[in-house]
Design a protein around this motif. Structure first.
Motif, short mmCIF file in Angstrom:
data_model
loop_
_atom_site.label_atom_id
_atom_site.label_comp_id
_atom_site.label_asym_id
_atom_site.label_seq_id
_atom_site.Cartn_x
_atom_site.Cartn_y
_atom_site.Cartn_z
N GLY A 41 16.76 -10.22 -8.15
CA GLY A 41 17.31 -10.88 -6.96
C GLY A 41 18.04 -12.18 -7.23
O GLY A 41 18.33 -12.91 -6.29
N SER A 42 18.32 -12.52 -8.48
CA SER A 42 19.01 -13.77 -8.82
C SER A 42 18.34 -14.96 -8.14
O SER A 42 18.99 -15.79 -7.51
N LEU A 43 17.02 -15.02 -8.28
CA LEU A 43 16.25 -16.08 -7.63
C LEU A 43 16.55 -17.43 -8.25
O LEU A 43 16.73 -17.56 -9.46
N VAL A 44 16.61 -18.45 -7.41
CA VAL A 44 16.85 -19.82 -7.85
C VAL A 44 15.56 -20.59 -7.65
O VAL A 44 14.96 -20.54 -6.59
N ARG A 45 15.16 -21.31 -8.70
CA ARG A 45 13.91 -22.07 -8.65
C ARG A 45 14.20 -23.57 -8.79
O ARG A 45 15.16 -23.95 -9.45
N ASP A 46 13.35 -24.37 -8.17
CA ASP A 46 13.49 -25.81 -8.32
C ASP A 46 12.82 -26.25 -9.62
O ASP A 46 12.34 -25.42 -10.39
N LYS A 47 12.77 -27.55 -9.87
CA LYS A 47 12.20 -28.07 -11.13
C LYS A 47 10.73 -27.71 -11.28
O LYS A 47 10.24 -27.58 -12.39
N ALA A 48 10.03 -27.54 -10.16
CA ALA A 48 8.61 -27.20 -10.20
C ALA A 48 8.39 -25.70 -10.36
O ALA A 48 7.24 -25.25 -10.45
N GLY A 49 9.46 -24.92 -10.39
CA GLY A 49 9.33 -23.47 -10.54
C GLY A 49 9.19 -22.72 -9.24
O GLY A 49 9.03 -21.51 -9.23
N LYS A 50 9.28 -23.41 -8.12
CA LYS A 50 9.16 -22.77 -6.80
C LYS A 50 10.50 -22.13 -6.43
O LYS A 50 11.56 -22.71 -6.60
N VAL A 51 10.44 -20.90 -5.93
CA VAL A 51 11.65 -20.20 -5.50
C VAL A 51 12.20 -20.87 -4.25
O VAL A 51 11.48 -21.04 -3.26
N VAL A 52 13.47 -21.28 -4.30
CA VAL A 52 14.10 -21.95 -3.17
C VAL A 52 15.18 -21.10 -2.52
O VAL A 52 15.75 -21.48 -1.50
N GLY A 53 15.48 -19.95 -3.12
CA GLY A 53 16.50 -19.07 -2.56
C GLY A 53 17.04 -18.12 -3.61
O GLY A 53 16.48 -17.99 -4.69
N SER A 54 18.13 -17.50 -3.27
CA SER A 54 18.82 -16.58 -4.18
C SER A 54 20.26 -17.05 -4.31
O SER A 54 20.87 -17.50 -3.33
N ALA A 55 20.81 -16.90 -5.50
CA ALA A 55 22.21 -17.26 -5.71
C ALA A 55 23.14 -16.27 -5.02
O ALA A 55 24.33 -16.51 -4.92
N LEU A 56 22.59 -15.16 -4.53
CA LEU A 56 23.40 -14.11 -3.92
C LEU A 56 23.29 -14.03 -2.41
O LEU A 56 24.00 -13.25 -1.79
N VAL A 57 22.41 -14.82 -1.81
CA VAL A 57 22.19 -14.76 -0.36
C VAL A 57 22.31 -16.16 0.22
O VAL A 57 21.61 -17.08 -0.21
N GLY A 58 23.20 -16.32 1.18
CA GLY A 58 23.41 -17.62 1.80
C GLY A 58 22.23 -18.04 2.65
O GLY A 58 21.42 -17.22 3.08
#
Length: 196
Positions: A41-58
């Motif tokens: 899902g091209s997941l984007v994580r913050d510095k703490a490793g928490k998923v904050v969204g996907s690079a493919l979904v607005g």
């Protein structure tokens, strides 16, 4: 009679096994081996490793300190379970009123002479487009800089660093990923500056 339907039963079992089990496992295996990030899902994580969204979904960013995405007609906005465009025709009065209101708000923010890029006031077909045009991103730089208490040139540098070129050099248009750029803005300029 069983002899007549036995070949059909064998074919059903065979096709179910091949197309319903073996093929999906093979495709999933190849995707995980060759493109694991995209397959997940091209997941984007913050510095703490928490998923904050996907690079493919607005997703919607409404605070002044962030790039705003293009408008969304998906459900209540950026609702992946209701992904779609508005299906309003170009002569529909509701669409005309919404586009005019959005354009007027952008002109009030950026100046009466500002050229409003089309993606700033139109929705995408899915309503989940994660990208905006570089022109729309640059139009927002002054608002972001003011909200963060930094120079416009500094915000523009961050935006410019996140302009993605055409795919394979020929497909699509240059674009800016809203989530990734907003994360870069937070990394470059302390979040407390945006809250102040």
């Amino acid at each position: 009679m069983l002899n007549h339907i036995r070949p059909a039963i064998v074919m059903i079992v065979l096709f179910t096994g091949v197309l319903g089990v073996a093929y999906p496992f093979a495709v999933t295996g190849v995707a995980q081996a060759a493109f694991s990030e995209q397959a997940d899902g091209s997941l984007v994580r913050d510095k703490a490793g928490k998923v904050v969204g996907s690079a493919l979904v607005g997703q919607n960013f409404a605070e002044p300190a962030y790039l705003h995405p293009r408008p969304s007609a998906a459900g209540d906005g950026y609702d992946a379970s209701a992904s779609s465009g508005s299906n309003l025709g170009p002569l529909n009065p509701d669409l005309i009123a919404r586009v005019k209101a959005d354009a007027d708000a952008l002109r009030a923010e950026a100046g009466a002479s500002a050229v409003i890029p089309a993606d700033a006031v139109t929705t995408s077909a899915s309503g989940l487009d994660p990208h905006i045009s570089p022109a729309y991103a640059k139009l927002q730089a002054a608002r972001i800089a003011q909200a963060r208490g930094v120079a416009v040139e500094e915000v523009s540098k961050v935006i410019e660093q996140h302009v993605e070129g055409r795919t394979f050099g020929v497909l699509g248009q240059p674009r800016v990923n809203v989530l990734l750029t907003n994360m870069a803005l937070d990394a470059r300029f302390a979040r407390s500056a945006a809250e102040g």
